[in-house]
Design an enzyme around this catalytic site. Structure first.
Site, PDB file in Angstrom:
ATOM      1  N   HIS A  76       2.742   2.342  -2.242  1.00 31.68           N
ATOM      2  CA  HIS A  76       3.091   2.118  -3.662  1.00 31.68           C
ATOM      3  C   HIS A  76       3.655   3.113  -4.400  1.00 31.68           C
ATOM      4  CE1 HIS A  76       1.092  -1.800  -3.656  1.00 31.68           C
ATOM      5  NE2 HIS A  76       0.234  -1.601  -2.670  1.00 31.68           N
ATOM      6  N   ASP A 163      -2.212  -4.463  -5.692  1.00 33.49           N
ATOM      7  CA  ASP A 163      -3.318  -4.630  -4.802  1.00 33.49           C
ATOM      8  C   ASP A 163      -4.683  -4.946  -5.352  1.00 33.49           C
ATOM      9  OD1 ASP A 163      -1.502  -4.500  -2.755  1.00 33.49           O
ATOM     10  OD2 ASP A 163      -2.300  -2.630  -2.312  1.00 33.49           O
ATOM     11  N   ASP A 195      -0.619 -10.188  -4.687  1.00 36.30           N
ATOM     12  CA  ASP A 195      -0.818  -9.471  -3.594  1.00 36.30           C
ATOM     13  C   ASP A 195      -1.199 -10.495  -2.461  1.00 36.30           C
ATOM     14  OD1 ASP A 195      -2.313  -7.975  -1.404  1.00 36.30           O
ATOM     15  OD2 ASP A 195      -3.829  -7.334  -2.593  1.00 36.30           O
ATOM     16  N   HIS A 364     -17.248  -0.426   6.585  1.00 33.92           N
ATOM     17  CA  HIS A 364     -15.897  -0.850   6.162  1.00 33.92           C
ATOM     18  C   HIS A 364     -15.718  -1.906   5.375  1.00 33.92           C
ATOM     19  CE1 HIS A 364     -11.422  -0.229   5.199  1.00 33.92           C
ATOM     20  NE2 HIS A 364     -11.548  -1.188   5.744  1.00 33.92           N
ATOM     21  N   HIS A 368      -8.466  -5.544  -0.128  1.00 32.88           N
ATOM     22  CA  HIS A 368      -7.926  -6.684  -0.561  1.00 32.88           C
ATOM     23  C   HIS A 368      -8.550  -8.000  -0.659  1.00 32.88           C
ATOM     24  CE1 HIS A 368      -3.898  -4.653  -0.399  1.00 32.88           C
ATOM     25  NE2 HIS A 368      -4.646  -3.912   0.948  1.00 32.88           N
TER      26      HIS A 368
END
Lengths: 552, 552
Positions: A76, A163, A195, A364, A368
């Site tokens: 971005h 995002d 997004d 993890h 998004h």
């Protein structure tokens, strides 16, 4: 363009993941939302970075009123240094953390004087940028201070989500501002640019807090060093690891340039706190017992020069892993990086470490939102028109399907490509043209100078090697000055054929000269074709054949 | 080697996924379990296949009693045509489907006469192979007729699991024979060579039947064509799709060479049944309504020339996709293939198809058992010694950890590499030496002729391009015959520098000749260094510099 309409021109980020860049244009000016880069794919041999084509901006430089940044990720903001070298941008707008990252980046590029920074706080603050009114709406993402952009434009009110995920328990306490989104929805949004990254994935993305809980379970029971690799910009992730490390009596060592830079910025802004006496440098690690230390490092993508990769190959001063140590890779490989990450895991395992990674442990979560979160956004905002952004075609299409399901008129949903010129006005949204929107490849020092033909050549060279034949002709006498030279590279089984290739070249030249052919270009063509055929017949390969005929 | 011991020498499949090959050797003979290939990685530019190094077998050709195949996947049988060209193998042992696949493969390579095929039925049948007694134990895997191999050897009883999962409800009704495994366990197994592929993954792999249930939910409600891509050898998967297709009134079309071949073999052996009048050829599809058809095709890995990839790029005669069609990609990308698979999905989505794949829908399960299944195997067999096989180092290590947890003496667990010579006898298991065990690269028609230096050259060419400078020297007069020629490839920004590079080359030659340097090799070195420096200074690149100096 009509004065009561607004054009949306995506220059990057559609049909791909990466290099996000969208132009919002009115009669009296334009703004650019984000200015990202992408990383090269395998077919981009020797290319370092991939940028959008900036032609559209160059041709409208006097209309540019500013660049608005949704957040500080490279896809971005990474293109900023390059775009600022090509066009004049009066102001860059962003939230606090985003601007701090960008400030540091432009400083490194010696570009700080090119532009003015304007911080916008998410919430009620409204800034006039040319013909647009701009506000930020806070969203949760895998970096602090991410924002959606609300634009009041001549053609209607636009919400660009940036995002986001709908994380109800984010680590910094700053949730996606669903109340504000609902309020905007009830006021009326004409166009949602949303997004699409996880539009295909069912359900909800888990909260970032889940990862912290995993850290809290895993880290205290580890008998040796704990190494944690993550994206440097994922400050929440880093903060959660540091908090657990400090709570369980470990000293923290930060390794890798971008990790140090991001943690420094995050500390100075108060997003992360580490007592000075708990922060150690790599050379101090040898004075501490392994179980007293935690190392935060770069390299979660297996990047060849990153800290974790160098540790895996015992190639970093002061830091190594040994049996009893635990490495947590708290990230998912970006598609294309899988093998490199696997290599790193194998290297660390061979050194004796236990490696926990997202394939095997919950270390993890995505930044998004999944399909249900996109549905929630569509439902909160109730947009009149929808244009999915940020994603490969399959993701944009899935997002369009969600929009249709949520009741948006199919005629008001546009699945665009980079370069599609979309117009918004009272009647709705429609495609009105196409802008140039290819890619610009950055290779070493140069920008935009790696052309397709060169890439094709590189691919050919890389797969089949090269055979060079050099001959010298005495044109007046239609004879060779000496025997042709043949050199090969990249094709070891050609070597035994060099002598025969020289004979073949000699034969070809004799035949041509005997036929009265002395034009260099023609001789070269004959050499090219005959040698190509000779090699293909003999060993089934098609090296690049480069004939050089010199005349005397 | 001692007469009461057995050597285990893995030549492939350890520290990697692919090219599985393990030698089991006694004083009086040896057998090879599996003979697989691997697919090249990105750094293997232009390489088609990767094989184990067969030196160990070449040097012991008179000891080879046979090759025993666990199942018919390419990473277990794909190397056969190459190994049979290099060494004499009297017999190949396998189950029915495995041998049928191998028969067809060797026939294509014209190698059928090289060896005798011996079918072994899983169960009680025992075959003497040199000094070994060999039996098969049925296991469930993503191909019919997979087997574990039980070997009675001078050093002890060995069980090689092959690839397996513990599927309690497999599609063909043939479960992993847990009763037999338990019986063997109670009789005593001295060494377990166990599949480690999914050792890191917690829990159980779901049954293949889950995929069939997904098909039964998805396929009947699709409004247009259904295309299903999978590994051609996954006959259970293909069978489940065909059964649903036929039950719901669709005609079945098989596309892609390997898919046709595998379905034919499976039909002839009775593993799949399709009524002749429900099977159509691609050119007949145009006579049928889309909703009456189902297409089974290759291409689940995004292979460039496969049926599905060609369909995605509208490049296959008779078959295209359009809005309303559904494509099911019933496979997981092998690491390294992710981007190609994503490209295919995007291509199909652009053509209007809905694409269901394993990231978004339950249309794939693994053929390898997860950690709990490995635990179950360890518990059933209760081996005295364990040597994990089939997997990257991280997977082997995880498997070793499971073995330790299950109570195997840590001294009797060996995590080996390709080439490690392991010896089994009454005292246990130990590493006694190292054999040569590199890789053999297959490129075009040649085997083993792509050397490292050529690969390094290819990489250099591929990243930086090449600059060739050609000069002709009249040695006697220490002068150039004409101006040097400069050619570049793969580096477009060099083109404007060609004239300057020629001047630079001319200058270098003048300087050398002025200094009395006329030896061609030295002149070439000077040209190489000077031009390399010139290019690096000017544009920061390091192309391969190839100087050619001819003398007259």
């Amino acid at each position: 363009m009509p004065s009561d309409s607004t054009r949306i021109v995506p220059l990057g980020g559609l049909g791909e993941v990466g290099k996000n860049m969208t132009v919002i244009e009115a009669e009296d000016g334009l703004v650019v939302i984000d200015s990202g880069l992408a990383f090269p794919r395998d077919e981009h041999l020797g290319v370092d970075l991939v940028l959008p084509d900036f032609s559209y901006l160059r041709e409208r430089n006097d209309k540019i009123r500013g660049i608005i940044l949704t957040h500080g990720h490279e896809d971005h903001v990474g293109g900023l240094p390059y775009v600022l070298r090509e066009v004049k941008v009066p102001r860059i707008y962003g939230t606090r953390f985003t601007l701090a990252l960008v400030h540091s980046k432009l400083d490194e590029h010696g570009l700080l004087r090119e532009t003015e920074f304007v911080e916008i706080a998410p919430g009620d603050e409204r800034v006039a940028v040319g013909p647009f009114g701009v506000q930020f709406v806070r969203v949760a993402h895998s970096i602090p201070d991410a924002a959606a952009v609300l634009l009041d434009t001549p053609g209607g009110r636009i919400l660009h989500t940036g995002d986001y995920k709908i994380d109800h328990t984010p680590v910094d306490g700053f949730r996606t501002d669903v109340e504000r989104l609902a309020e905007l929805g009830s006021q009326g949004i004409d166009l949602l640019l949303g997004d699409s990254t996880n539009a295909e994935r069912p359900g909800f993305t888990p909260s970032e807090r889940i990862v912290g809980e995993a850290f809290r379970k895993i880290i205290p029971s580890q008998p040796g060093r704990v190494l944690l690799a993550s994206f440097a910009s994922n400050v929440h992730r880093v903060k959660q690891a540091i908090d657990v490390g400090i709570d369980t009596g470990r000293y923290v060592c930060i390794v890798g340039r971008s990790m140090r830079k991001n943690v420094n910025i995050a500390r100075s802004l108060g997003y992360v706190s580490i007592p000075d006496d708990r922060l150690v440098k790599p050379h101090q690690l040898s004075n501490l017992a392994p179980e007293e230390t935690m190392i935060l490092c770069t390299g979660s993508q297996g990047e060849p020069l990153s800290a974790l990769t160098r540790i895996a190959y015992s190639n970093l001063p002061h830091i190594s892993v040994e049996p009893g140590d635990t490495v947590i890779i708290s990230a998912k490989p970006v598609p294309g990086n899988e093998l490199r990450v696997h290599d790193t895991i194998n290297g660390l395992t061979k050194a004796g470490a236990t490696v926990l990674h997202q394939e095997t442990t919950a270390v993890h979560v995505s930044g998004h939102g999944n399909a249900e979160e996109l549905r929630m956004m569509l439902s909160l905002v109730s947009p009149r028109c929808v244009m999915p952004v940020h994603g490969e075609h399959r993701m944009l299409t899935a997002h369009a399907r969600l929009a249709r399901d949520s009741g948006v008129d199919p005629d008001n949903i546009v699945v665009a490509e980079n370069g599609t010129i979309v117009e918004l006005n009272d009647d709705g949204i429609s495609v009105v043209g196409r802008a140039e929107a290819g890619v610009t490849l950055v290779d070493g020092l140069g920008v935009g100078d790696v052309r397709d033909v060169a890439l094709r050549d590189r691919r050919h060279l890389s797969e089949h090697g090269v055979l060079i034949v050099v001959a010298t002709i005495v044109v007046d006498e239609a004879r060779e000055l000496g025997p042709p030279e043949v050199i090969t590279r990249g094709l070891s089984e050609l070597e035994p054929l060099v002598a025969e290739a020289r004979s073949q070249a000699h034969e070809t030249l004799q035949r041509c000269l005997g036929d009265g052919v002395t034009e260099l270009k023609l001789l070269q063509e004959h050499l090219h074709d005959d040698l190509g055929k000779f090699i293909a017949d003999r060993i089934g390969r098609r090296p690049m054949i480069l004939p050089v005929v010199l005349e005397v």
